[in-house]
Design an enzyme around this catalytic site. Structure first.
Site, PDB file in Angstrom:
ATOM      1  N   CYS A 128      91.208 100.648 -13.707  1.00 50.41           N
ATOM      2  CA  CYS A 128      91.352 102.016 -14.226  1.00 50.41           C
ATOM      3  C   CYS A 128      90.505 102.986 -13.415  1.00 50.41           C
ATOM      4  O   CYS A 128      89.283 103.071 -13.610  1.00 50.41           O
ATOM      5  CB  CYS A 128      90.954 102.055 -15.696  1.00 50.41           C
ATOM      6  SG  CYS A 128      91.071 103.707 -16.419  1.00 50.41           S
ATOM      7  N   CYS A 131      88.794 105.703 -15.505  1.00 55.91           N
ATOM      8  CA  CYS A 131      87.654 105.225 -16.304  1.00 55.91           C
ATOM      9  C   CYS A 131      86.423 105.036 -15.430  1.00 55.91           C
ATOM     10  O   CYS A 131      85.309 105.406 -15.825  1.00 55.91           O
ATOM     11  CB  CYS A 131      87.968 103.867 -16.941  1.00 55.91           C
ATOM     12  SG  CYS A 131      89.439 103.800 -17.935  1.00 55.91           S
ATOM     13  N   ASP A 132      86.609 104.404 -14.284  1.00 58.31           N
ATOM     14  CA  ASP A 132      85.466 103.890 -13.532  1.00 58.31           C
ATOM     15  C   ASP A 132      85.237 104.567 -12.181  1.00 58.31           C
ATOM     16  O   ASP A 132      84.256 104.247 -11.488  1.00 58.31           O
ATOM     17  CB  ASP A 132      85.643 102.376 -13.307  1.00 58.31           C
ATOM     18  CG  ASP A 132      85.760 101.618 -14.625  1.00 58.31           C
ATOM     19  OD1 ASP A 132      85.185 102.086 -15.619  1.00 58.31           O
ATOM     20  OD2 ASP A 132      86.426 100.570 -14.643  1.00 58.31           O
TER      21      ASP A 132
END
Lengths: 312, 114
Positions: free
Chosen positions: A136, A139-140
């Protein structure tokens, strides 16, 4: 087993297909219960930008788009439970839906569980998940500021992730196994014109290297067999999706890849009263707008089914 | 803002209180994203099964999350959520990124008992 709830309509999945089906069935007064599954919002919530969903002339994040879907669904009274279906059994004309925490009975079922991201399937991938390997980018991505990363894959998700990651990373290398890309030309152009993006094709990741975190990868050229080691701090995997149909395999027919089979031009499955829509039965298009349209079809097919059932 | 059925930790004081008043604690620090939601969901499922464990979540972007973010055990983490297991206020395990129910239960059983 304690009290068992009896429902009129259960919708498995809360992506574009499931929520559209919920909007339509709720608006028709069928009081649907949406079982959201492991990732409410579906795959779309990892998309940094969606710019091809009709009605949104400005790009919108996948997360925000799905938040709007959900608000609209709630407005019509659909109910939600964060449950994952483990198995469904048909007993007489009732479907018994087992979740990890209990059982729900329903007269009809719409399967809109979508698809889940594939992994590289090499031992070192799980070792470094969360320590350099990610599925992701939204997300990261921020953990990789001023670092060099690889993006593995050649579809829209991979190319969008690569462009998104250039906001943080000093260099993004796209590693793709084929010499052609499935991503649409508009996404490819953005990536090609980005000076932070480099390309390695046709290469695959053979091994991920590092002690505690990722420090590099061993790549193999699929044409020549040559291998090379490349330094990187992060590896983002976007190599496609598999349909999430495992829980329904004893209930409905699937093809050899796990896609639920539906009658041509409808969402009816091999089991009357069960309908499928979205990526769980779509091996071809895999687009949010297609899934949403398919969700609408499922709701209308279901309404017709209930109408006929009540008449007979 | 986390939209889960877990109890949220919003201040540093709450972190201290939950660690001081409970022997076994699992805190998941993340966002409402695809890597974190499955872990929150697993925790909701397991709350009934592990009554001797206190389950809490925390928004990754609030100042109080510094306590989790700055733990030495999380120094190498590069994936949300950061999930930390405490016994008597000491870190006994920590994981980064998505975890499934079996992975979480393995740690709970090992560190806190069934």
């Amino acid at each position: 087993m304690g009290n068992v709830d009896m429902e009129n309509v259960v919708i498995a999945g809360a992506g574009p297909a499931g929520l559209t089906a919920a909007i339509y069935t709720a608006r028709s007064g069928l009081n649907p219960l949406v079982l959201e599954g492991p990732v409410p919002g579906g795959q779309l919530i990892v998309s940094p930008e969606v710019e091809n969903y009709p009605g949104f002339p400005e790009p919108i994040s996948g997360m925000e788009l799905m938040d709007r879907f959900r608000k609209q669904t709630e407005q019509f009274g659909a109910r939600f439970k964060m449950e994952v279906i483990e198995k469904v059994k048909k007993v007489n004309d009732i479907f018994e839906v087992d979740t990890g925490t209990g059982r729900i009975e329903t007269g009809t079922l719409i399967i809109a569980t979508g698809a889940e991201a594939r992994r590289l399937d090499i031992p070192s991938e799980s070792k470094f998940y969360g320590k350099g390997v990610s599925g992701c980018a939204t997300c990261d991505g921020a953990f990789f500021r001023d670092k060099e990363v690889l993006v593995v894959g050649g579809g829209n998700t991979a190319i969008q992730d690569a462009v998104f990651l250039t906001r943080f990373a000093s260099k993004v290398t796209i590693v793709h196994r084929r010499d052609y890309f499935r991503a649409v030309p508009a996404e490819m152009e953005k990536a090609k014109s980005n000076p932070k993006i480099e390309w390695l094709i046709p290469w695959v990741v053979e091994e991920i290297i590092g002690a505690n975190t990722v420090t590099g990868a061993v790549l193999k050229n699929r044409e020549t067999g040559k291998t090379q080691q490349i330094a990187c701090s992060g590896i983002f995997v976007a190599i496609g999706h598999d349909p999430q149909s495992e829980a329904f395999k004893e209930l409905v027919e699937t093809d050899k890849n796990g896609f639920i089979l539906v009658e041509a031009g409808s969402t009816r499955t091999s089991t009357p009263g069960v309908f499928a829509c979205g990526d769980v039965c779509d091996p071809v298009y895999k687009q949010a707008v297609v899934a949403a349209g398919h969700g609408c079809m499922a709701a209308m097919d279901l309404e017709q089914y209930i109408y006929i059932q009540r008449r007979t | 803002m986390l939209n889960t059925n877990l109890k949220h930790i919003e201040t540093e004081q709450e972190v201290k209180e939950v660690l001081e008043s409970n022997e076994n604690v699992m805190i998941c620090c993340g966002r409402m994203g695809p890597m974190c939601i499955p872990v929150f969901s697993v925790m909701e499922d397991l709350e009934q099964i592990y009554p001797h464990v206190t389950f809490r979540d925390q928004d990754f972007d609030i100042p109080a999350a510094d306590i989790i973010r700055n733990l030495p055990e999380c120094a190498l983490f590069m994936g949300l959520p950061f999930t930390v297991y405490f016994k008597n206020a000491k870190v006994v395990a920590a994981t980064s990124s998505i975890q499934n129910k079996d992975q979480v239960m393995e740690i709970l059983d090992r560190e806190f008992g069934k």
